[in-house]
Enzyme design. Structure first.
Site, PDB file in Angstrom:
ATOM      1  N   GLY A  74       0.403   5.941  -0.315  1.00  0.00           N
ATOM      2  CA  GLY A  74       0.247   4.707   0.444  1.00  0.00           C
ATOM      3  C   GLY A  74      -0.419   4.951   1.788  1.00  0.00           C
ATOM      4  N   GLY A 129       2.749   6.796  -3.968  1.00  0.00           N
ATOM      5  CA  GLY A 129       2.433   5.469  -4.480  1.00  0.00           C
ATOM      6  C   GLY A 129       1.628   5.483  -5.760  1.00  0.00           C
ATOM      7  N   GLU A 152       7.519  13.582  -0.641  1.00  0.00           N
ATOM      8  CA  GLU A 152       8.115  12.908   0.518  1.00  0.00           C
ATOM      9  C   GLU A 152       8.996  13.820   1.363  1.00  0.00           C
ATOM     10  OE1 GLU A 152       6.735   9.951  -2.353  1.00  0.00           O
ATOM     11  OE2 GLU A 152       7.991  11.739  -2.557  1.00  0.00           O
ATOM     12  N   ASP A 160      10.191   7.472  -3.764  1.00  0.00           N
ATOM     13  CA  ASP A 160      10.453   6.057  -4.002  1.00  0.00           C
ATOM     14  C   ASP A 160       9.592   5.535  -5.141  1.00  0.00           C
ATOM     15  OD1 ASP A 160       8.113   6.309  -2.456  1.00  0.00           O
ATOM     16  OD2 ASP A 160       8.416   4.381  -1.454  1.00  0.00           O
TER      17      ASP A 160
END
Length: 381
Positions: A74, A129, A152, A160
Site C-alpha cells: 500500500g 496489500g 510488516e 493484514d
C-alpha cells in the site's frame, strides 16, 4: 504516486467467444511497484462489483504493469504523513490512514466474494496489500518471478489484508513463522503453503488471454477458466522452483512449538547460527523487527483460527486503526522510507517487555458506534 492520476488503474473489457467479455484490471504504477493508493482502491472496488453483476462478463483478470511486481503493498508514505497529521504534525491528510485501511479491506473482501471466475496474475513482487488482492482471487497464478512476503514486522504494522485467514490455513505453523520473520517465498513455496493455485511461465500471460478469447462456450465459466489454466500449465512443462518452506517445515514447526512468544522468538533467532541463508535472513529480520508486531502476529493467529472471513477483516481493521494510533507503525515507516536510516526506535525492545494490556488495546475498536465494515455481506456458503 499521485492519487488523482486515473492512469494508475487501467480498466478494459476484452471480447470473448459466445458474446461474452473479460474484465481486465491492471495496477499501473510500475515505478512504485504497483503499490495501492486510496484512489486506485476506490475505483477498482465498484468496477469489480459491476463486472460481477454483469452476466456477460464471465472472467476477471487482475494484474500489475511492468515486469517487477504484481503489487508490492500500500501507499504507506502517504499513510505516514496522515498519521503525523493525526498527531498534529505536518500537513498530511489526517483522514487518509483510517480511510485507506477501511476501503482496502473492503476491496479485498469483495474479491474473495466474487462469483465470477477471477484470475490474479501474481508475477513478480507480491507483498502486503498485493497479497490481499491475490489471496481473494479464485485462481491465484504464480510464475518463476514471484516473490511473496508479509513484511510488516519491519515497519511496526502486522500481517493484514486477510492474513488472519490465510496464514491460519498454511501447513503446520508456517503462517506464524512467515508472519514473525517476513521471510520471502517463491512460487514453489506459495503452492506448498496454499497461497497459490497454478504455476505458469511469466511469458504465457498473453497466451492466457488468447486462449480465453478463443473459448466458444461459456455456459460454465469456472470450467472454462480452470481448463485453460490446466492446459497451459501442462503444455508449458514448466516446473515451479524448489520450495524452501517445504524443505524446512520440520525446523519451522520445531522453532515455533513453545509455550510463550519469548521462547518462540528465541528459537527462531537461534536459527541464525544454521548454515542456511534463508533461515539466517529470516532470523535476522525478526531480530531487527518490531517487538509489538511480533506480539500482534502471535495473538492475531491464535485468536483468529476459527473466525469467519468477515470476522477476520473486521478484527484486522480494529488492529490497523490502533496501529495508526500507536507509535511503532509511523516509526517503522520513518526509518525505512522517510529518513531511511534503518534504525527504528521501537517502543519496546523485546516481546517480554510489552505489557499485556498494551497488546490487548490493539484488539479494541478506537471508534464509537457501528463497525465501519459491519455492512460487509456474509460469505457465500
Amino acid at each position: 504516486m499521485a492519487d488523482d492520476n486515473a492512469d494508475t488503474l487501467l480498466l478494459e473489457e476484452i471480447p470473448l467467444g459466445d458474446g461474452k467479455r473479460l474484465g481486465r484490471a491492471t495496477l499501473n504504477a510500475p515505478k512504485a511497484l504497483n503499490s495501492l493508493s486510496l484512489d486506485m482502491i476506490r475505483r477498482l472496488t465498484p468496477q469489480l462489483r459491476d463486472w460481477d453483476a454483469d452476466p456477460d462478463v464471465v472472467c476477471i483478470l487482475l494484474e500489475g504493469a511492468g515486469e517487477k511486481a504484481f503489487c508490492a503493498g500500500g501507499d504507506i508514505v502517504r499513510i505516514y504523513h496522515g498519521m503525523r497529521a493525526m498527531a498534529g504534525e505536518g500537513d498530511g491528510d489526517a483522514d487518509y490512514p483510517d480511510a485507506f485501511f477501511t476501503d482496502e479491506y473492503r476491496l479485498d473482501y469483495t474479491i474473495h466474494c466474487l462469483a465470477t471466475p477471477t484470475i490474479a496474475w501474481g508475477d513478480g513482487i507480491v507483498m502486503g496489500g498485493g497479497m490481499g488482492i491475490l489471496q481473494g482471487a479464485s485462481y491465484r497464478v504464480v510464475t518463476e518471478n514471484t516473490r511473496m512476503a508479509m513484511p510488516e514486522i519491519g515497519i511496526g504494522l502486522f500481517p493484514d489484508v486477510g492474513a488472519t485467514w490465510f496464514l491460519n490455513r498454511m501447513p503446520g505453523r508456517t503462517g506464524l513463522f512467515l508472519g514473525l520473520t517476513g521471510a520471502q517465498i517463491n512460487a514453489g513455496d506459495a503452492l506448498f503453503c496454499n497461497l497459490a493455485d497454478r504455476f505458469l511461465p511469466a511469458e504465457s500471460g498473453d497466451d492466457l488471454i488468447e486462449r480465453l478469447a478463443a473459448a466458444a462456450d461459456w455456459t460454465e465459466p469456472h470450467r472454462v477458466v480452470d481448463g485453460v489454466l490446466r492446459r497451459l500449465a501442462h503444455e508449458s512443462g514448466a516446473q515451479p522452483p524448489h520450495s524452501t518452506v517445504r524443505q524446512h517445515l520440520d525446523t519451522i514447526n520445531e522453532a515455533t512449538d513453545a509455550a510463550t512468544l519469548s521462547e518462540i522468538v528465541a528459537a527462531i533467532r537461534a536459527l541464525e547460527s544454521r548454515d542456511d541463508k534463508w533461515l539466517t535472513r529470516a532470523a535476522k529480520t525478526l531480530d531487527g523487527g518490531c517487538p509489538t508486531t511480533a506480539a500482534l502476529v502471535h495473538e492475531q493467529i491464535r485468536r483468529g483460527a476459527h473466525l469467519s472471513l468477515k470476522q477476520c477483516f473486521m478484527r484486522e481493521l480494529k488492529m490497523a486503526a490502533q496501529c495508526i494510533r500507536h507509535p511503532d507503525f509511523a516509526e517503522g515507516i520513518r526509518a525505512l522510507l522517510i529518513d531511511k536510516d534503518g534504525k527504528p526506535a521501537w517502543r519496546y525492545q523485546s516481546v517480554a517487555e510489552i505489557p499485556e494490556d498494551y497488546i490487548e488495546a490493539h484488539f479494541e475498536a478506537p471508534w464509537d458506534g457501528e463497525h465501519p465494515l459491519a455492512d460487509l455481506p456474509a460469505e457465500q456458503p
